[in-house]
Design a protein around this motif. Sequence first.
Motif, PDB file in Angstrom:
ATOM      1  N   ARG A  81       0.838  -1.199   0.000  1.00 24.34           N
ATOM      2  CA  ARG A  81       0.000   0.000   0.000  1.00 24.34           C
ATOM      3  C   ARG A  81       0.870   1.245   0.000  1.00 24.34           C
ATOM      4  NH1 ARG A  81      -4.414  -1.873   3.138  1.00 24.34           N
ATOM      5  NH2 ARG A  81      -5.147  -3.774   2.118  1.00 24.34           N
ATOM      6  N   PHE A  82       0.370   2.295  -0.674  1.00 23.23           N
ATOM      7  CA  PHE A  82       1.083   3.571  -0.693  1.00 23.23           C
ATOM      8  C   PHE A  82       0.450   4.589   0.252  1.00 23.23           C
ATOM      9  CE2 PHE A  82       1.761   1.619  -4.856  1.00 23.23           C
ATOM     10  CZ  PHE A  82       3.149   1.623  -4.908  1.00 23.23           C
ATOM     11  N   HIS A  83      -0.755   4.270   0.760  1.00 22.20           N
ATOM     12  CA  HIS A  83      -1.505   5.198   1.611  1.00 22.20           C
ATOM     13  C   HIS A  83      -1.670   6.546   0.919  1.00 22.20           C
ATOM     14  CE1 HIS A  83      -0.833   2.091   4.610  1.00 22.20           C
ATOM     15  NE2 HIS A  83      -1.830   2.646   5.287  1.00 22.20           N
ATOM     16  N   SER A  84      -2.049   6.469  -0.350  1.00 19.60           N
ATOM     17  CA  SER A  84      -2.305   7.668  -1.136  1.00 19.60           C
ATOM     18  C   SER A  84      -3.498   7.418  -2.047  1.00 19.60           C
ATOM     19  CB  SER A  84      -1.074   8.030  -1.968  1.00 19.60           C
ATOM     20  OG  SER A  84      -1.317   9.184  -2.753  1.00 19.60           O
ATOM     21  N   ILE A  85      -4.350   8.419  -2.178  1.00 18.71           N
ATOM     22  CA  ILE A  85      -5.550   8.342  -3.011  1.00 18.71           C
ATOM     23  C   ILE A  85      -5.420   9.357  -4.137  1.00 18.71           C
ATOM     24  CG2 ILE A  85      -8.047   8.787  -3.100  1.00 18.71           C
ATOM     25  CD1 ILE A  85      -8.161   7.895  -0.166  1.00 18.71           C
ATOM     26  N   GLY A  86      -5.695   8.937  -5.367  1.00 16.64           N
ATOM     27  CA  GLY A  86      -5.722   9.860  -6.491  1.00 16.64           C
ATOM     28  C   GLY A  86      -7.108  10.448  -6.658  1.00 16.64           C
ATOM     29  N   ASN A  97     -17.966  21.063  -6.036  1.00 20.72           N
ATOM     30  CA  ASN A  97     -16.734  20.297  -6.196  1.00 20.72           C
ATOM     31  C   ASN A  97     -15.702  20.645  -5.138  1.00 20.72           C
ATOM     32  OD1 ASN A  97     -17.758  18.961  -8.378  1.00 20.72           O
ATOM     33  ND2 ASN A  97     -16.395  19.870  -9.895  1.00 20.72           N
ATOM     34  N   MET A  98     -15.560  21.925  -4.828  1.00 24.58           N
ATOM     35  CA  MET A  98     -14.579  22.319  -3.828  1.00 24.58           C
ATOM     36  C   MET A  98     -14.965  21.805  -2.444  1.00 24.58           C
ATOM     37  SD  MET A  98     -12.063  23.565  -5.262  1.00 24.58           S
ATOM     38  CE  MET A  98     -11.226  23.948  -3.721  1.00 24.58           C
ATOM     39  N   ARG A  99     -16.250  21.850  -2.115  1.00 19.75           N
ATOM     40  CA  ARG A  99     -16.686  21.325  -0.829  1.00 19.75           C
ATOM     41  C   ARG A  99     -16.468  19.813  -0.748  1.00 19.75           C
ATOM     42  NH1 ARG A  99     -20.430  24.118   2.212  1.00 19.75           N
ATOM     43  NH2 ARG A  99     -20.212  22.333   3.605  1.00 19.75           N
ATOM     44  N   THR A 100     -16.737  19.119  -1.855  1.00 15.68           N
ATOM     45  CA  THR A 100     -16.528  17.670  -1.880  1.00 15.68           C
ATOM     46  C   THR A 100     -15.045  17.336  -1.766  1.00 15.68           C
ATOM     47  OG1 THR A 100     -18.499  17.375  -3.262  1.00 15.68           O
ATOM     48  CG2 THR A 100     -16.923  15.556  -3.190  1.00 15.68           C
ATOM     49  N   LEU A 101     -14.197  18.069  -2.500  1.00 13.97           N
ATOM     50  CA  LEU A 101     -12.758  17.834  -2.426  1.00 13.97           C
ATOM     51  C   LEU A 101     -12.233  18.077  -1.018  1.00 13.97           C
ATOM     52  CD1 LEU A 101     -10.029  17.243  -3.753  1.00 13.97           C
ATOM     53  CD2 LEU A 101      -9.889  19.675  -4.348  1.00 13.97           C
ATOM     54  N   ASP A 102     -12.712  19.116  -0.376  1.00 18.33           N
ATOM     55  CA  ASP A 102     -12.291  19.414   0.993  1.00 18.33           C
ATOM     56  C   ASP A 102     -12.639  18.251   1.920  1.00 18.33           C
ATOM     57  OD1 ASP A 102     -11.340  21.357   3.055  1.00 18.33           O
ATOM     58  OD2 ASP A 102     -13.403  21.218   3.750  1.00 18.33           O
ATOM     59  N   ALA A 103     -13.840  17.692   1.740  1.00 23.82           N
ATOM     60  CA  ALA A 103     -14.262  16.570   2.581  1.00 23.82           C
ATOM     61  C   ALA A 103     -13.460  15.307   2.270  1.00 23.82           C
ATOM     62  CB  ALA A 103     -15.758  16.302   2.388  1.00 23.82           C
ATOM     63  N   VAL A 104     -13.152  15.082   0.996  1.00 22.86           N
ATOM     64  CA  VAL A 104     -12.320  13.927   0.613  1.00 22.86           C
ATOM     65  C   VAL A 104     -10.951  14.033   1.266  1.00 22.86           C
ATOM     66  CG1 VAL A 104     -11.063  12.882  -1.326  1.00 22.86           C
ATOM     67  CG2 VAL A 104     -13.503  13.373  -1.545  1.00 22.86           C
ATOM     68  N   ALA A 105     -10.354  15.226   1.210  1.00 23.95           N
ATOM     69  CA  ALA A 105      -9.029  15.418   1.795  1.00 23.95           C
ATOM     70  C   ALA A 105      -9.056  15.186   3.303  1.00 23.95           C
ATOM     71  CB  ALA A 105      -8.523  16.823   1.482  1.00 23.95           C
ATOM     72  N   ILE A 115      -3.569  12.686  -0.639  1.00 25.55           N
ATOM     73  CA  ILE A 115      -4.250  12.683  -1.937  1.00 25.55           C
ATOM     74  C   ILE A 115      -3.348  13.304  -3.002  1.00 25.55           C
ATOM     75  CG2 ILE A 115      -6.552  12.784  -0.903  1.00 25.55           C
ATOM     76  CD1 ILE A 115      -6.719  15.696  -1.881  1.00 25.55           C
ATOM     77  N   THR A 116      -3.484  12.803  -4.222  1.00 29.66           N
ATOM     78  CA  THR A 116      -2.828  13.372  -5.397  1.00 29.66           C
ATOM     79  C   THR A 116      -3.933  13.854  -6.330  1.00 29.66           C
ATOM     80  OG1 THR A 116      -0.925  11.876  -5.230  1.00 29.66           O
ATOM     81  CG2 THR A 116      -1.326  12.916  -7.369  1.00 29.66           C
ATOM     82  N   VAL A 140      -0.463   5.456  -6.015  1.00 30.07           N
ATOM     83  CA  VAL A 140      -1.768   5.596  -5.377  1.00 30.07           C
ATOM     84  C   VAL A 140      -2.421   4.229  -5.242  1.00 30.07           C
ATOM     85  CG1 VAL A 140      -2.100   7.954  -6.224  1.00 30.07           C
ATOM     86  CG2 VAL A 140      -2.978   6.026  -7.559  1.00 30.07           C
ATOM     87  N   ASP A 141      -3.267   4.096  -4.213  1.00 30.82           N
ATOM     88  CA  ASP A 141      -3.962   2.834  -3.960  1.00 30.82           C
ATOM     89  C   ASP A 141      -5.319   2.758  -4.641  1.00 30.82           C
ATOM     90  OD1 ASP A 141      -2.026   1.673  -2.078  1.00 30.82           O
ATOM     91  OD2 ASP A 141      -2.589   3.354  -0.810  1.00 30.82           O
ATOM     92  N   GLY A 142      -5.874   3.900  -5.014  1.00 25.39           N
ATOM     93  CA  GLY A 142      -7.184   3.938  -5.642  1.00 25.39           C
ATOM     94  C   GLY A 142      -7.468   5.344  -6.129  1.00 25.39           C
ATOM     95  N   VAL A 143      -8.574   5.511  -6.867  1.00 24.16           N
ATOM     96  CA  VAL A 143      -8.884   6.795  -7.501  1.00 24.16           C
ATOM     97  C   VAL A 143     -10.343   7.164  -7.240  1.00 24.16           C
ATOM     98  CG1 VAL A 143      -8.963   8.077  -9.676  1.00 24.16           C
ATOM     99  CG2 VAL A 143      -7.185   6.358  -9.310  1.00 24.16           C
TER     100      VAL A 143
END
Length: 352
Positions: A81-86, A97-105, A115-116, A140-143
Motif C-alpha cells: 500500500r502507498f496510503h495515497s488516493i488519487g 466540487n470544492m466542498r466535496t474535495l475538501d471533505a475527501v481530503a 491525496i494526489t 496511489v492505492d485507488g482513484v
Amino acid sequence: MTSTPADSATVDVPAPDAAARRRGPSMADVAREAGVSGQTVSRVANGRRNVDPETRERVLQAMRTLGYRPNSAARALRSGRFHSIGVIMFTLSSFGNMRTLDAVAAAATDAGYSITLIPVPHPTRGEVSVAFDRLSEEAVDGVIIIVEAHLLDERDIELPAGLPVVIVDSNAGDRFPVVDTDQAHGARLATAHLLDLGHATVHHVAGPDRSYSAVHRREAWEEVLRERGASVPDVHVGDWSSESGHRIGHVLAGDPNVTAIFAANDQMALGVLRAMHEAGRRVPEDVSVVGFDDMEESASFWPPLTTVRQFFGEVGRRSVEALLQEVESGEARGTTLVPTELVVRRSTAAPR
C-alpha cells in the motif's frame, strides 16, 4: 629551530560517516525515546489501529521530538500500500466540487492517506482516460473521480483495470461504485414546495445539458409537474453562474405569468433575484424563487433563499469510505445516495 611539544601535536580525527549524518533517527531510536517496542512503533507508523491511544500518542510525540519520518517507500514494499488516493476533478471553481474535495481530503487524512489531485479542465473522453493513466503511474492505492459531465456512463470511456475506482457526481452504470447526492429527490422537494404554496406551475433555470446533476434535477422537476397536472414551461439553460441566472431572470421577469422559479443552483438563483429586483418584481410577493446547494451565503441573500441543502461533507466522506473498503477487501459497493433536505426561508410564498 623550534620544536613543537608532543602534547600540543595536531591529531587528525576521521570525519563522521556521511551516510550516518544523513540517516536521521531510526525506528529503534523512537522506540527507546517512547519506551516501547520496535513492533509498537511499526504499528503506529503503518497506521494500524491495535495500539491504545495513550501509547500511540507517546510514540507520535517521540517521532516529533526526534524528527522521525516513516519511510513510505519501504512501508509500501512491505504492505503493498502507498496510503495515497488519487483524485481526478472536472473543475476547481464550482462550489460543490470544492466542498466535496475538501471533505475527501479531510476523510483521507483521518484514515492516514494523502491525496494526489489531477484537474481535468475539459472532461472529454480522452482527457479523462489520460488523467487516469497518469494516476496509474503514480503511487496511489485507488482513484476518486469527481466529474459531473455525462461521460462516465458511456461505454467507450476506458479506464485501465487494476486500481479501485469510486465515481462522484456522475454515472458509471454497474462498472464502478457511485456516491452522489440524491439529485432527483432534492429537485422534487423544490418543485413540490412551490406547487404546494399554490403556484400554477414552476419555471426552471437549468444547469448545462452536459451536467449529470443538472439533467437529473431537470428530469425530476418535469416529473413532478406532470404528476401534479401542471403545465411544463420551456426550460432556460444556464451555466451555473450568477451571470447566466441574471440574464435568464430578465427574460422571466418580463412574463407576468411567471410566479415561481426553481433554479438548479444557488448562484443562478442569486442572478434571478437581482433580475427580479431590477425589473420591479418583488420576491416573494410577485415571484417565488428556490435554489439548490445551500451555500453559506444563501441565508444572506435578499430575501434569504429557500433552497435544497446538499451534504457535500457526507458525499466526500462516503467516497473515501467506499474506496478504502475496496482497497482493503476487494469488495466494491454499488450506488450510495446521500439524502437532501429543503430549507425554507423568505424567498417563497403563496401567489397573490
